[in-house]
Enzyme design. Sequence first.
Site, PDB file in Angstrom:
ATOM      1  N   GLU A 203       0.816  -1.216   0.000  1.00  9.03           N
ATOM      2  CA  GLU A 203       0.000   0.000   0.000  1.00  9.03           C
ATOM      3  C   GLU A 203       0.854   1.272   0.000  1.00  9.03           C
ATOM      4  OE1 GLU A 203      -2.438  -0.822   3.431  1.00  9.03           O
ATOM      5  OE2 GLU A 203      -3.973  -1.772   2.215  1.00  9.03           O
ATOM      6  N   GLU A 277      -6.848  -7.788  -1.417  1.00 15.37           N
ATOM      7  CA  GLU A 277      -7.505  -7.800  -0.109  1.00 15.37           C
ATOM      8  C   GLU A 277      -8.981  -7.468  -0.280  1.00 15.37           C
ATOM      9  OE1 GLU A 277      -5.752  -5.376   2.899  1.00 15.37           O
ATOM     10  OE2 GLU A 277      -3.737  -6.232   2.673  1.00 15.37           O
TER      11      GLU A 277
END
Length: 649
Positions: A203, A277
Amino acid sequence: MAIFFLPTVLSGFAPHSEEVFKSPARFSWSNLTPSELKNRFVGLSTKTNALGKAYFTLEGHKFMIVGGSIHYFRVPREYWKDRLLKLQACGFNTVTTYIPWNLHEQERGKFDFSEILDLEAYVLLAKTIGLWVILRPGPYICAEVDLGGLPSWLLRNPVTDLRTTNKGFIEAVDKYFDHLIPKILPLQYRHGGPVIAVQVENEYGSFQKDRNYMNYLKKALLKRGIVELLLTSDDKDGIQIGSVNGALTTINMNSFTKDSFIKLHKMQSDKPIMIMEYWTGWYDSWGSKHIEKSAEEIRHTVYKFISYGLSFNMYMFHGGTNFGFINGGRYENHHISVVTSYDYDAVLSEAGDYTEKYFKLRKLFASGSARPLPPLPPLIPKAIYPSVNLSFYLPLFDILPYLNQPVMLHTPVTMENLPINNGSGQPFGLVLYETSICSGGSLFASVHDSAQVFLNDQSIGILDENHEVLQIPKIQGCQLLRILVENQGRINYSWRIQSEQKGLKEVVSIDGLLLTNFTIYSLDMKMSFFKRLRSASWRLAPKTYNGPAFYWGILNAGSSPTDTFLHLPNWHYGFVFINGRNLGRYWDIGPQRTLYLPGPWLHPEDNEVIVFEKIEKGFDIQTRKKPQLQECYETGSGLPDAAGDADPC
């Protein structure tokens, strides 16, 4: 075999019923397993057909990744097999895990891959069971762990910019990778292992500070021998910034959102979409409500993923537990800690029990599998044990002789900068600062995260990051000022990770006069400390006691110990240690009210229980068969039933 792709979906031709699941061999996840693919040359790849539709292949076969996250470091090693078998029996073909640098290298240059941290054993077990593996080695992982998985000793040097190509940071990453990556190499698909992909950082699009950083990490993996598919992982707002040439861009999300897929498809139209995710729930924080997500919402979203031909990973399939001090935190005008349970309202509960989500997904996956799913592994039994009477105690200041030698410094330093642990400082736990004062006045101390202040052994107040001043009453003669500071979990994301030093920061003063000559004790609560504490002269515990203290008792687990949940009525804040193992933090502000105690950590018959309570002694510890992760019950009574069960509402 019909495969539906997102461009088709977005033009209105998505399947409208579950009939598509009835075609034979609908999904390749049940056909391609580590044991069946012997001759390996290609690995996980991406291709496009004549119509320009992209898809994954494994050794040339069309392949859909159906993944679930299980973090080995959050699950007792004795239960790895149970959790992985349950993942497979639900219909998944891949397990994903982060790799926490801060646990593997707590002290600089000293690596630990033993017991619950034995990454190689975990990956090889997945292979034996028949699962593929995607590894996420960071170096930053977030994962709601302390400092996002970065070791705290990186904070010793204030000019080290984390998650950049800063010389100090990159040198540390390189040394870590030099030790870690050789362990991964033989586990790769093309070397006969189950690892089909490796993630670059995590991320970075939400942090992006250095445009060269991601490329550096990608090259660092490649030059050390990583040959499998590389990928990045970001939410929809970060996929562009967090991507790197040569790695597949994947996306993280809370729900099925067309806009997110369109944005990702425009970025890499020749690549298949992968949801790295899909959040099955969320983590809980102390002082907040327990977060849940409906099973039907999960089933419906996963049905959409499959119908549209999207590979995906469910975060979390099984969350496990933030044992010890590993939890992270966040900042919203004040520090907020992640709770001990990492149940996450996941597909499998914290203790590995089946949930409604599990059965709905298993039914969904079974309807499209080319072969019957494996049988369900049996549930691990839970037990209720006799209450634990904590009949002996030691006030905090009585245990100082059993700690490691204190550090003497002219002025205080943060726990990361203590000259201990081979120059690595202290990663977790508490620190006690002592100095002599001869007058009262206005005490100023910048503490992180929370502190109890004492004159000799008398509590006079508390401090935290938003309350740095405390009035000390007039005193006769000189007295010992004691400041007990706790690291409640370093923030695990955002720019604030750069300044997450814990303990006492800057100067400590009274009425502007600098305090000096500090004696500093490290309370890291390691196993060695509890072994030494067994030789202490424990006192009979009074009925009530205010202030920080250690309490001792025995839990009798009978001849065949198994799992249970500890309930601590009228205890306020502290930690529980079973046979020297730290189960984690309890706190009466909730929402979590019980602590998970794995059966393998219990001995037959007698087990040592030590509670470190910071505020006030409570009653006997009770055990239950079910957890309490939120404040209320279906009965509305707030009490467990006669069997010791407590079903939260």
